[in-house]
Design an enzyme around this catalytic site. Structure first.
Site, PDB file in Angstrom:
ATOM      1  N   ARG A 135       8.419 -12.015 -19.933  1.00  0.00           N
ATOM      2  CA  ARG A 135       9.501 -12.778 -19.313  1.00  0.00           C
ATOM      3  C   ARG A 135       9.130 -14.255 -19.176  1.00  0.00           C
ATOM      4  NH1 ARG A 135      10.763  -8.805 -14.393  1.00  0.00           N
ATOM      5  NH2 ARG A 135      12.358 -10.333 -13.850  1.00  0.00           N
ATOM      6  N   SER A 177      18.855 -20.568 -11.489  1.00  0.00           N
ATOM      7  CA  SER A 177      17.797 -19.636 -11.099  1.00  0.00           C
ATOM      8  C   SER A 177      17.394 -19.866  -9.652  1.00  0.00           C
ATOM      9  CB  SER A 177      16.564 -19.801 -12.003  1.00  0.00           C
ATOM     10  OG  SER A 177      15.477 -19.045 -11.503  1.00  0.00           O
ATOM     11  N   ASP A 343      22.490  -9.186 -11.493  1.00  0.00           N
ATOM     12  CA  ASP A 343      21.876  -7.865 -11.332  1.00  0.00           C
ATOM     13  C   ASP A 343      22.899  -6.741 -11.412  1.00  0.00           C
ATOM     14  OD1 ASP A 343      19.332  -8.883 -11.078  1.00  0.00           O
ATOM     15  OD2 ASP A 343      19.353  -8.892  -8.885  1.00  0.00           O
ATOM     16  N   LYS A 370      15.394  -9.723 -18.866  1.00  0.00           N
ATOM     17  CA  LYS A 370      15.061  -8.975 -17.656  1.00  0.00           C
ATOM     18  C   LYS A 370      14.020  -7.906 -17.979  1.00  0.00           C
ATOM     19  CE  LYS A 370      17.852 -11.034 -14.730  1.00  0.00           C
ATOM     20  NZ  LYS A 370      17.353 -11.686 -13.484  1.00  0.00           N
ATOM     21  N   ARG A 416      17.616  -0.860 -13.009  1.00  0.00           N
ATOM     22  CA  ARG A 416      19.063  -1.055 -12.913  1.00  0.00           C
ATOM     23  C   ARG A 416      19.808  -0.298 -14.015  1.00  0.00           C
ATOM     24  NH1 ARG A 416      19.439  -4.001  -8.569  1.00  0.00           N
ATOM     25  NH2 ARG A 416      17.889  -5.634  -8.181  1.00  0.00           N
TER      26      ARG A 416
END
Length: 456
Positions: A135, A177, A343, A370, A416
């Site tokens: 990431r 962010s 999210d 992500k 998620r």
């Protein structure tokens, strides 16, 4: 009573969860403490003056990673279940870690620690698991290096930083962010002069609210504009927000019960909306307006979901959500609202599969960076369930409603993805199998138990 969630072990390989299409879901419950607030509360408590008491601290693996790193830096933390007592000693009191600070899967831990450690006079190496190593971290290291943070070993994690004397800067966030914004503000509390972060698109403001609650002078402003001029109209359109801090002499300690996590509650709300004859109430959940975009989108799609603020804790609105089974219609999601429901977008994509009409989700390319490539993961799994979905560079075009087939879902180890498709599996034609179900512990330990507990 039949169970809707079972654990089953394959003949060869690890366990997986089986989600059955049963219902309805009814009852009242609360959810674990907010992950974003818990991260920030622990870090700010570590540099506050005196003892901070935190209850309902998130039990997520991500937040436990933050606590582990703080202990490695010499913080005194006493933990009993989800109750924490943290003795703060002010800035400049961390000790050099004997080993790399291992952040596991938590990008929030890694990015915010960079800001927290920017003023410390030692080197620290930050590392994470395979997912975190992939990431982007340059987005936080670049502005911090402008302030004086030394990058001893650059590149993706593991990387090594060396703190020291910092100077305030004015920095315009190139990517929306809240993590980068928060890291810069944490460094700004240790810097000479004023530090200003400029947001073109609003992001979560938990850091600003908590700093204000800890008696830190913080300026938040939007520029004045004259709507009769082209420049004024452009300024209004940009909705620029400026957040400024100075070096902090001290941070006041807090005693706070962390609100329930709205991002966790979202999965249970979605389940109630999907499953016929369902109605649930979730109490003591955080209702920060930079987090409620998911609820607003549900309303737009026709869901019977209502929420109200009951109280405020350390600047955070806390209240109650009620959701019941509803028919849904397709919608378009794009633009500046996207960062505030990033999210929840995989979950909304799953809801779109049963909504009437086409749902288009754009401007969400951040999902590819992500814990998994969430755009690709959602596309692949929706197609397995029989949904017509077009994968876009920055989102999806999803046609509904679809007849959902029970199938084997690949979670890609992403919490998620696992939870979103567990919810969708409640209305599939047969059993849905979720791979690597333990990944839900990253953000919502007890998710499957909470879902099971609502079956009546």
């Amino acid at each position: 009573m039949k169970k809707i969630v079972l654990t089953r072990k394959a003949e060869t390989g690890p366990e997986f969860k089986v989600v059955r299409p049963l219902g309805p879901l009814k009852g009242e419950l609360s959810v674990p403490g907010d992950k974003s607030i818990s991260h920030r509360a622990a870090m700010l408590a570590s540099v506050a003056s005196g003892r901070t008491e935190l209850s309902n601290f998130s039990p997520s693996l991500d937040c436990l990673s933050t606590l582990t790193c703080l202990v490695s830096l010499g913080c005194e933390i006493h933990k009993k279940e989800n109750q924490l007592s943290i003795v703060g000693k002010g800035f400049g009191q961390f000790r050099a870690p004997a080993e790399p600070l291992f952040c596991n899967n938590s990008g929030t831990t890694m990015r915010l620690l960079c800001g927290l450690l920017a003023g410390s006079d030692f080197e620290a190496t930050l590392d994470g698991d395979a997912s975190l190593r992939s990431r982007p971290m340059e987005r936080v290291l670049a502005p911090l290096s402008q302030m004086g943070l030394k990058i001893v070993k650059n590149g993706p994690p593991p990387f090594t930083i060396a703190g020291g004397k910092l100077t305030g800067i004015e920095y315009v966030l190139p990517v929306a962010s809240a993590q980068v914004k928060s890291a810069i503000l944490l460094a700004g509390l240790q810097a000479e002069g004023k530090t200003v972060v400029v947001e073109k698109i609003p992001t979560r403001d938990h850091t600003e609210r908590m700093l204000a609650a800890m008696k830190v002078p913080i300026e938040i402003s939007t520029p004045a504009f004259d709507p009769s001029t082209l420049e004024g109209r452009l300024a209004k359109e940009e909705k620029e927000k400026r957040i400024a801090v100075m070096r902090a002499k001290s941070l006041a300690s807090l005693s706070i019960k962390i609100p329930g996590d709205l991002s966790s509650a979202a999965f249970l709300v979605a389940a109630a909306v999907l499953v016929p004859k369902s109605k649930i109430t979730i109490r003591e959940v955080g209702l920060n307006p930079t987090r409620t975009a998911f609820l607003n989108i549900l309303k737009r799609m026709g869901a019977e979901v209502n929420w109200k603020v009951d109280e405020e804790r350390a600047g955070e609105p806390v209240g109650t959500i009620t959701a019941r089974h509803s028919g849904l219609k397709g919608t378009k999601i794009a633009g500046e609202i996207v960062p505030n429901l990033i999210d929840e977008l995989p979950l909304l994509a799953c809801l779109a599969a049963v909504a009437e009409g086409t749902t288009v989700i754009r401007d969400a390319e951040e999902l590819r960076k992500k814990e998994s490539d969430r755009i690709a993961a959602v596309t692949a799994n929706l197609r397995k369930m029989g949904v017509k979905v077009g994968e876009l560079e920055d989102g999806w075009a999803i046609e509904g409603p679809s007849e959902l087939a029970g199938t084997a879902i690949e979670s890609f180890g992403d919490h998620r993805i696992a939870m979103a498709f567990s919810v969708l599996g409640l209305v599939a034609s047969s059993e849905t199998l979720i791979s690597q179900p333990e990944c839900v512990e990253v953000s919502f330990p007890g998710f499957f138990d909470a879902l099971e507990g609502l079956v009546k």
